[in-house]
Design an enzyme around this catalytic site. Sequence first.
Site, PDB file in Angstrom:
ATOM      1  N   GLU A 351       0.866  -1.186   0.000  1.00  0.00           N
ATOM      2  CA  GLU A 351       0.000   0.000   0.000  1.00  0.00           C
ATOM      3  C   GLU A 351       0.897   1.229   0.000  1.00  0.00           C
ATOM      4  OE1 GLU A 351      -0.438   1.957   3.335  1.00  0.00           O
ATOM      5  OE2 GLU A 351       1.502   0.955   3.383  1.00  0.00           O
ATOM      6  N   MET A 352       0.349   2.428   0.271  1.00  0.00           N
ATOM      7  CA  MET A 352       1.107   3.655   0.013  1.00  0.00           C
ATOM      8  C   MET A 352       1.240   4.596   1.204  1.00  0.00           C
ATOM      9  SD  MET A 352      -0.311   4.579  -3.830  1.00  0.00           S
ATOM     10  CE  MET A 352       0.949   5.817  -4.081  1.00  0.00           C
ATOM     11  N   GLU A 353       0.781   4.212   2.389  1.00  0.00           N
ATOM     12  CA  GLU A 353       0.792   5.147   3.514  1.00  0.00           C
ATOM     13  C   GLU A 353       1.519   4.665   4.769  1.00  0.00           C
ATOM     14  OE1 GLU A 353      -2.200   6.124   0.707  1.00  0.00           O
ATOM     15  OE2 GLU A 353      -2.343   4.366   2.021  1.00  0.00           O
ATOM     16  N   ASP A 376      -7.133  -5.839  -4.074  1.00  0.00           N
ATOM     17  CA  ASP A 376      -6.734  -6.176  -5.435  1.00  0.00           C
ATOM     18  C   ASP A 376      -5.430  -6.959  -5.373  1.00  0.00           C
ATOM     19  OD1 ASP A 376      -4.356  -4.079  -6.028  1.00  0.00           O
ATOM     20  OD2 ASP A 376      -5.919  -3.121  -4.823  1.00  0.00           O
TER      21      ASP A 376
END
Length: 407
Positions: A351-353, A376
């Site tokens: 993920e990105m955070e 996904d």
Amino acid sequence: MEQKQAYEPLLIQANMDMISDIYELIHMTIKAIYTKYYSDKAVEFFLELHSQENIANDISAGKVYVVIFQQEVIGTGTLDGDHIMRVFVSPQFQRQWIGTLIMDFLEAEIIKGHGAAWLESSLPAGKFYHNRGYITKEYEEYPLGNEKVLAYAIMCRKKFPIDPKEFNAPSQLVRREMELQGIDLDELRTVFPKRLYLLADSMYDTMLEKNAGTLTYHVGGGVYVMDHDNSVGFVKGEMCSPGIAIQAEDLIAAGAKELIHVGFAGGYPGTKIGDVVITDGAFHDTAVAGLYGCNGEIVRSTKELTDLLCREMDAKGIAYRRGCHRTTDAGYVQPYWSAKYYEDKGVLCVEMEGAGLFSVAKFRSCRAAGIYVISDSGSGDDWNLGWGEKALEASISKVIDAITNNG
């Protein structure tokens, strides 16, 4: 009975009376250590390089420092502008933090007026400098005669420990922001929710639909306080590590003690759409972690808080996977070789955070954790999107219910 006096190593600037002691220390160390790594010709070069004349010149220029222990010189280091030279520790005192003591001092002096520290590394010292964050910039060679050369690394360090107290802009900004709203920050910190959930977009929308909280504080994006427990709240989480890092700074400045990111993630092999992951930390492909002083490959979540989340999920009968995940700044670029590297590391999702949040939390001594729902998996044209699937929707509902009821 006479009490035995304790002595601590003392680092001081060298004076001319110490020339012989420093010379003997350096030459003894070279003969004991360097002979294991270098040819006789190279060892001879080092002995000539650190002559009494060169040492005396540096002492007279105020460049040399020594570590004294029980009236004996056991370590030395030389500082010339941003250049560290001649760092030696007596063999019998190596691996006892004397080298670290010297380097800490020399680097602290350098960063008062320079942006980086430079040095030439010998073979025995290379690993020590690398572990301190030095990066090899280039290799140079010095001719020793008879077509032989001495190769050495030029190394640089430009990242150093930082004191959070020196960077208090978030508190100043939040204080001013609160003043404009007629709120005293010191008073706010006494009533501000101690635990905050930072929710991904659709999870935030789901929470609003449940009418579980009331918008109470206009800071960090707008904090809702849970109706059933005013020590717990939620906010819409910002996207990407830089965004959530800034948000975390504001929320911590306002008084939050626990920040829990609840978001979506792409699954790695072994996970499926709808799986819930509670992370132990993030492998980071993001600049934020390094800028906040997290130089290792993994930025850990807070173990105590992560353990507590697991117990809360267990109590609700919610199945989950626990392990590390990956945070990246490139959401749509997942090359095969990169994915394979992290797959081999055993990561559960990407993920990105998370790394951004965990880095700020560690820097500010705040507890932080992460809960991710696999939405996904795959990459390129072979990308399985789970939106609209019952498994994903069911997991979202369970996680939101757990947050709403547990706090």
